[in-house]
Scaffold this active site. Structure first.
Site, PDB file in Angstrom:
ATOM      1  N   ASP A   1       0.913  -1.221   0.265  1.00 24.33           N
ATOM      2  CA  ASP A   1      -0.158  -0.008  -0.038  1.00 24.33           C
ATOM      3  C   ASP A   1       0.960   1.075  -0.310  1.00 24.33           C
ATOM      4  OD1 ASP A   1      -1.661   2.094   0.339  1.00 24.33           O
ATOM      5  OD2 ASP A   1      -2.694   1.176   2.577  1.00 24.33           O
TER       6      ASP A   1
ATOM      7  N   GLU B   1      -3.417   8.887   1.850  1.00 23.46           N
ATOM      8  CA  GLU B   1      -4.037   7.902   2.921  1.00 23.46           C
ATOM      9  C   GLU B   1      -4.475   9.174   3.808  1.00 23.46           C
ATOM     10  OE1 GLU B   1      -3.859   5.281   3.363  1.00 23.46           O
ATOM     11  OE2 GLU B   1      -2.291   4.212   1.700  1.00 23.46           O
TER      12      GLU B   1
END
Ligand code: BES
Ligand code: ZN
Length: 394
Positions: free
Chosen positions: A223, A258
């Site tokens: 990620d 994020e």
């Protein structure tokens, strides 16, 4: 803080998946007519406009809808899921008007570029992808407010620029945001015949870990070094083959995903404001860690475009030849949601189902080693993404 919020969102969405929660879908009328006989009789059309309708479906019925479209409809149908009736209705009345019109006018989901695509797909190189993931994961963190976060975006810009330095029809730029230091990266291959029509392949460039986001080590190998490495491999192959698309292709590395999809929200909103004709968007966020399910590529059915998802399914069958299926995030879990919110067709082919996600993300343990140690799974996504940009842009 963010990590906890993120994991809480994941936990909440997982429990939401388990609970029988109805959804409101906007469905193309022709598709609806075809699937009607297979749906529960209690499913009613609540509103109709722009050649599409709002229906309320139980979760099991949504699964059925995906299945029926996949198995039986050999045409492009459309459905989008919404959290409330009001949202679905609004989507058809205003933005939805543009949404369905765009799709009808611009998106051509025929598969007719095999002579170009098949040899390119064969050039996907797992060791190259692995090495890109390692280089990105070596930044201490790619958090959007850190110095290394800024440097990692410059590194992506430089990598993409060096792959395309021999081409005068290609530019690679940093897209600066006013409220934080990390820039997004945009590489543009100008289309030779229809330059105003844009195909976008994107993924987020930032990472996150720990209670205070920027202070702890955040390799973000899965990620989302994996998504950026997948995009980089598509760029490498397209440049190596000197492919010159008819439509414009843009590769994007988004800043600050994020912390609330910030970079992609900025970009997608400005594209809508400028009236840019984006005909298709693919998001690559987490392509490294194969889940345990028998599906290699899993399309998130929510916050995405149903017709384009079906097109991706056909591309997988044609060029990647691996098992695929559907899952749902349950919330706008990545940058594809920013494009969907601005009326553009967007998809996210994902590494696993939601039930089977990599629990190491957002921690210092999101490493290549902890995700299997190689980029074999990611290589399937590079094949799919190559097929997507070449087929849609040519
Ligand atoms: N890659 C994740 C999204 C994700 C995680 C999708 C697990 C599917 C399974 C993304 O980077 C992320 O962390 N998103 C945030 C939400 C965003 C709006 C800040 C999240 O899931 O908490
Ligand atoms: Zn994340």
């Amino acid at each position: 803080m963010k990590k906890i919020i993120g994991l809480m969102a994941l936990a909440l969405s997982a429990s939401a998946l388990a609970a029988p929660k109805a959804q409101w879908l906007t469905v193309d009328n022709e598709v609806l007519a075809k699937i009607r006989p297979k749906l529960n009789k209690s499913v009613q059309t609540l509103y109709s406009a722009q050649g599409a309708s709002v229906v309320k479906l139980a979760p099991a019925e949504v699964e059925k809808l995906s299945g029926v479209i996949h198995d039986e409809l050999h045409r492009c149908g459309g459905f989008i899921s919404h959290e409330s009736y009001e949202e679905a209705q609004a989507a058809l009345s205003s933005q939805g008007e543009m949404y369905f019109a765009k799709q009808a006018i611009f998106a051509d989901y025929s598969i007719d570029q095999a002579a170009l695509v098949a040899p390119m797909v064969a050039q996907v190189d797992e060791p190259t992808m692995r090495s890109t993931i390692e280089k990105l994961a070596a930044f201490n963190t790619r958090y959007y407010r850190t110095d290394t976060g800024v440097k990692s975006s410059e590194f992506i810009r430089d990598t993409w620029a060096s792959l395309s330095s021999h081409r005068s029809d290609v530019k690679v730029e940093l897209y600066k945001h006013s409220s934080w230091p990390q820039a997004s990266i945009i590489m543009t291959i100008e289309g030779s015949e229809k330059p105003e029509e844009i195909v976008i392949l994107g993924g987020h460039a930032d990472s996150i870990s720990g209670m205070f986001g920027g202070s702890s080590r955040a390799p973000g190998a899965d990620d989302n070094a994996s998504g950026i490495a997948t995009i980089t491999e598509v760029i490498r192959i397209i440049m190596q083959n000197d492919f010159k698309p008819k439509r414009t292709i843009q590769f994007m590395g988004y800043a600050a995903e994020e912390v609330g999809l910030l970079g992609s929200k900025d970009i997608a909103a400005s594209y809508k404001k400028d009236g840019k004709k984006v005909i298709g968007v693919m998001q690559l966020d987490m392509t490294l860690n194969k889940g345990s399910a028998d599906k290699d590529i899993v399309m998130m059915a929510d916050y995405t475009n149903g017709s384009q998802n079906e097109f991706l399914g056909k591309l997988i069958d044609e060029y990647v030849k691996v098992p695929w299926g559907y899952s749902r995030c349950g919330y706008g879990c990545s940058d594809h949601a920013s494009w969907t919110a601005n009326g553009y067709p967007s998809s996210i082919p994902f590494e696993s189902t939601m039930e089977d996600i990599n629990h190491k993300i957002h921690t210092p343990n999101d490493t290549l080693q902890n995700a299997g140690g190689d980029a074999k799974h990611a290589a399937k996504f590079a094949k799919l993404a190559t097929a997507f940009v070449v087929e849609l842009a040519n």
